[in-house]
Design a protein around this motif. Structure first.
Motif, PDB file in Angstrom:
ATOM      1  N   VAL A 199      50.759  71.191  97.448  1.00  0.00           N
ATOM      2  CA  VAL A 199      51.617  71.357  96.269  1.00  0.00           C
ATOM      3  C   VAL A 199      51.111  70.504  95.104  1.00  0.00           C
ATOM      4  O   VAL A 199      51.060  70.961  93.955  1.00  0.00           O
ATOM      5  CB  VAL A 199      53.088  71.023  96.622  1.00  0.00           C
ATOM      6  CG1 VAL A 199      53.957  70.962  95.382  1.00  0.00           C
ATOM      7  CG2 VAL A 199      53.630  72.040  97.600  1.00  0.00           C
ATOM      8  N   ILE A 200      50.690  69.281  95.399  1.00  0.00           N
ATOM      9  CA  ILE A 200      50.166  68.407  94.346  1.00  0.00           C
ATOM     10  C   ILE A 200      48.877  68.975  93.768  1.00  0.00           C
ATOM     11  O   ILE A 200      48.668  68.991  92.551  1.00  0.00           O
ATOM     12  CB  ILE A 200      49.960  66.979  94.885  1.00  0.00           C
ATOM     13  CG1 ILE A 200      51.303  66.333  95.207  1.00  0.00           C
ATOM     14  CG2 ILE A 200      49.194  66.119  93.885  1.00  0.00           C
ATOM     15  CD1 ILE A 200      51.205  65.021  95.949  1.00  0.00           C
ATOM     16  N   GLY A 201      47.988  69.448  94.625  1.00  0.00           N
ATOM     17  CA  GLY A 201      46.738  70.035  94.147  1.00  0.00           C
ATOM     18  C   GLY A 201      46.963  71.273  93.298  1.00  0.00           C
ATOM     19  O   GLY A 201      46.329  71.451  92.250  1.00  0.00           O
ATOM     20  N   VAL A 202      47.879  72.119  93.724  1.00  0.00           N
ATOM     21  CA  VAL A 202      48.182  73.322  92.945  1.00  0.00           C
ATOM     22  C   VAL A 202      48.828  72.942  91.611  1.00  0.00           C
ATOM     23  O   VAL A 202      48.566  73.570  90.578  1.00  0.00           O
ATOM     24  CB  VAL A 202      49.072  74.278  93.764  1.00  0.00           C
ATOM     25  CG1 VAL A 202      49.626  75.395  92.915  1.00  0.00           C
ATOM     26  CG2 VAL A 202      48.278  74.842  94.932  1.00  0.00           C
ATOM     27  N   ALA A 203      49.657  71.892  91.606  1.00  0.00           N
ATOM     28  CA  ALA A 203      50.277  71.441  90.359  1.00  0.00           C
ATOM     29  C   ALA A 203      49.216  70.968  89.363  1.00  0.00           C
ATOM     30  O   ALA A 203      49.295  71.257  88.165  1.00  0.00           O
ATOM     31  CB  ALA A 203      51.281  70.321  90.641  1.00  0.00           C
ATOM     32  N   LEU A 204      48.200  70.263  89.847  1.00  0.00           N
ATOM     33  CA  LEU A 204      47.127  69.802  88.957  1.00  0.00           C
ATOM     34  C   LEU A 204      46.280  70.970  88.453  1.00  0.00           C
ATOM     35  O   LEU A 204      45.866  70.977  87.285  1.00  0.00           O
ATOM     36  CB  LEU A 204      46.263  68.767  89.660  1.00  0.00           C
ATOM     37  CG  LEU A 204      46.885  67.376  89.764  1.00  0.00           C
ATOM     38  CD1 LEU A 204      46.063  66.488  90.673  1.00  0.00           C
ATOM     39  CD2 LEU A 204      47.013  66.761  88.388  1.00  0.00           C
ATOM     40  N   MET A 205      46.022  71.944  89.313  1.00  0.00           N
ATOM     41  CA  MET A 205      45.274  73.120  88.840  1.00  0.00           C
ATOM     42  C   MET A 205      46.102  73.911  87.831  1.00  0.00           C
ATOM     43  O   MET A 205      45.568  74.459  86.856  1.00  0.00           O
ATOM     44  CB  MET A 205      44.851  73.985  90.017  1.00  0.00           C
ATOM     45  CG  MET A 205      43.735  73.352  90.841  1.00  0.00           C
ATOM     46  SD  MET A 205      43.068  74.414  92.111  1.00  0.00           S
ATOM     47  CE  MET A 205      44.339  74.345  93.341  1.00  0.00           C
ATOM     48  N   ALA A 265      39.954  69.005  94.404  1.00  0.00           N
ATOM     49  CA  ALA A 265      39.635  67.982  95.405  1.00  0.00           C
ATOM     50  C   ALA A 265      40.831  67.714  96.326  1.00  0.00           C
ATOM     51  O   ALA A 265      40.680  67.641  97.555  1.00  0.00           O
ATOM     52  CB  ALA A 265      39.198  66.694  94.711  1.00  0.00           C
ATOM     53  N   ILE A 266      42.012  67.568  95.762  1.00  0.00           N
ATOM     54  CA  ILE A 266      43.199  67.302  96.584  1.00  0.00           C
ATOM     55  C   ILE A 266      43.521  68.500  97.466  1.00  0.00           C
ATOM     56  O   ILE A 266      43.886  68.347  98.646  1.00  0.00           O
ATOM     57  CB  ILE A 266      44.392  66.911  95.687  1.00  0.00           C
ATOM     58  CG1 ILE A 266      44.135  65.543  95.067  1.00  0.00           C
ATOM     59  CG2 ILE A 266      45.695  66.897  96.468  1.00  0.00           C
ATOM     60  CD1 ILE A 266      45.159  65.127  94.040  1.00  0.00           C
ATOM     61  N   THR A 267      43.355  69.711  96.942  1.00  0.00           N
ATOM     62  CA  THR A 267      43.605  70.912  97.729  1.00  0.00           C
ATOM     63  C   THR A 267      42.617  71.020  98.885  1.00  0.00           C
ATOM     64  O   THR A 267      43.003  71.319 100.023  1.00  0.00           O
ATOM     65  CB  THR A 267      43.531  72.168  96.845  1.00  0.00           C
ATOM     66  OG1 THR A 267      44.479  72.019  95.780  1.00  0.00           O
ATOM     67  CG2 THR A 267      43.835  73.416  97.622  1.00  0.00           C
ATOM     68  N   LEU A 268      41.340  70.777  98.620  1.00  0.00           N
ATOM     69  CA  LEU A 268      40.337  70.821  99.698  1.00  0.00           C
ATOM     70  C   LEU A 268      40.596  69.757 100.752  1.00  0.00           C
ATOM     71  O   LEU A 268      40.454  70.011 101.954  1.00  0.00           O
ATOM     72  CB  LEU A 268      38.935  70.674  99.128  1.00  0.00           C
ATOM     73  CG  LEU A 268      38.340  71.917  98.481  1.00  0.00           C
ATOM     74  CD1 LEU A 268      36.976  71.606  97.874  1.00  0.00           C
ATOM     75  CD2 LEU A 268      38.227  73.040  99.489  1.00  0.00           C
ATOM     76  N   VAL A 324      41.966  68.330 106.437  1.00  0.00           N
ATOM     77  CA  VAL A 324      42.451  67.136 107.125  1.00  0.00           C
ATOM     78  C   VAL A 324      42.725  67.457 108.605  1.00  0.00           C
ATOM     79  O   VAL A 324      43.135  68.554 108.965  1.00  0.00           O
ATOM     80  CB  VAL A 324      43.698  66.579 106.401  1.00  0.00           C
ATOM     81  CG1 VAL A 324      44.915  67.431 106.635  1.00  0.00           C
ATOM     82  CG2 VAL A 324      43.974  65.154 106.803  1.00  0.00           C
ATOM     83  N   GLU A 325      42.459  66.490 109.445  1.00  0.00           N
ATOM     84  CA  GLU A 325      42.707  66.616 110.887  1.00  0.00           C
ATOM     85  C   GLU A 325      44.153  66.269 111.178  1.00  0.00           C
ATOM     86  O   GLU A 325      44.764  65.518 110.421  1.00  0.00           O
ATOM     87  CB  GLU A 325      41.788  65.657 111.652  1.00  0.00           C
ATOM     88  CG  GLU A 325      40.325  65.995 111.578  1.00  0.00           C
ATOM     89  CD  GLU A 325      39.951  67.232 112.393  1.00  0.00           C
ATOM     90  OE1 GLU A 325      40.695  67.585 113.327  1.00  0.00           O
ATOM     91  OE2 GLU A 325      38.931  67.823 112.076  1.00  0.00           O
ATOM     92  N   PRO A 326      44.776  66.675 112.214  1.00  0.00           N
ATOM     93  CA  PRO A 326      44.314  67.585 113.254  1.00  0.00           C
ATOM     94  C   PRO A 326      44.512  69.035 112.832  1.00  0.00           C
ATOM     95  O   PRO A 326      45.307  69.333 111.957  1.00  0.00           O
ATOM     96  CB  PRO A 326      45.212  67.242 114.425  1.00  0.00           C
ATOM     97  CG  PRO A 326      46.484  66.766 113.810  1.00  0.00           C
ATOM     98  CD  PRO A 326      46.096  66.119 112.516  1.00  0.00           C
TER      99      PRO A 326
END
Length: 164
Positions: A97-103, A136-139, A144-146
């Motif tokens: 959600v944060i990554g999409v908000a920045l995009m 970057a945040i979205t990727l 991220v694991e697991p």
């Protein structure tokens, strides 16, 4: 000599420019203030304070300033929702959600002429900064694991060589 003064133009008023006697010294009790220079809308060439940012609304009325902040408020609301998701135990969804908000902030900065306080630097720099941080945040949220949602083979090799 008195006769010479009487013959000069304006001598009856006490001055050569035709003003009443005593007015040139402000003795009339209500001397007119000096005329102020017209106010310019340009910023001074030498600043003595911090200039307002591009989106701060230099010539807008006071009530219009709050209405122009909806792009910034929407990005902040989405970021707050992402942080809330992360705090409630869903870090992958929160980071997405944060990554999409920045995009979305990058897209808003490109499309809209007035974005309020979302405009920090030049349009190009804001778009690149918001876009790269969002990607970057979205990727990171996807790998991220697991159980990553996105498998990138070169990340496994990079992690293996750095964590030895």
């Amino acid at each position: 000599m008195q006769a010479e003064q009487d013959r000069e133009p304006g001598a009856a008023h006490g001055a050569k420019n035709g003003t009443p006697r005593g007015a040139e010294n402000g003795a009339d009790g209500g001397a007119t203030p000096p005329q102020a220079a017209p106010k310019s809308r340009r910023f001074p060439s030498v600043t003595q304070d911090t200039a307002r940012p591009e989106g701060a609304g230099r010539a807008a009325p006071g009530d219009a300033l709050a209405a122009r902040q909806w792009p910034m408020l929407s990005v902040l609301a989405a970021t707050a929702a992402g942080l809330l998701c992360t705090a409630l135990g869903h870090p992958r969804i929160g980071c997405l959600v944060i990554g999409v908000a920045l995009m979305a902030a990058a897209v808003l900065r490109r499309v809209l002429p007035d974005v309020g306080m979302l405009a920090v630097r030049s349009r190009f720099t804001d778009m690149v900064t918001y876009g790269l941080l969002g990607v970057a945040i979205t990727l990171l949220a996807l790998v991220v694991e697991p159980k990553p949602w996105l498998e990138l083979p070169f990340l496994e090799n990079a992690a293996r060589f750095t964590v030895r």
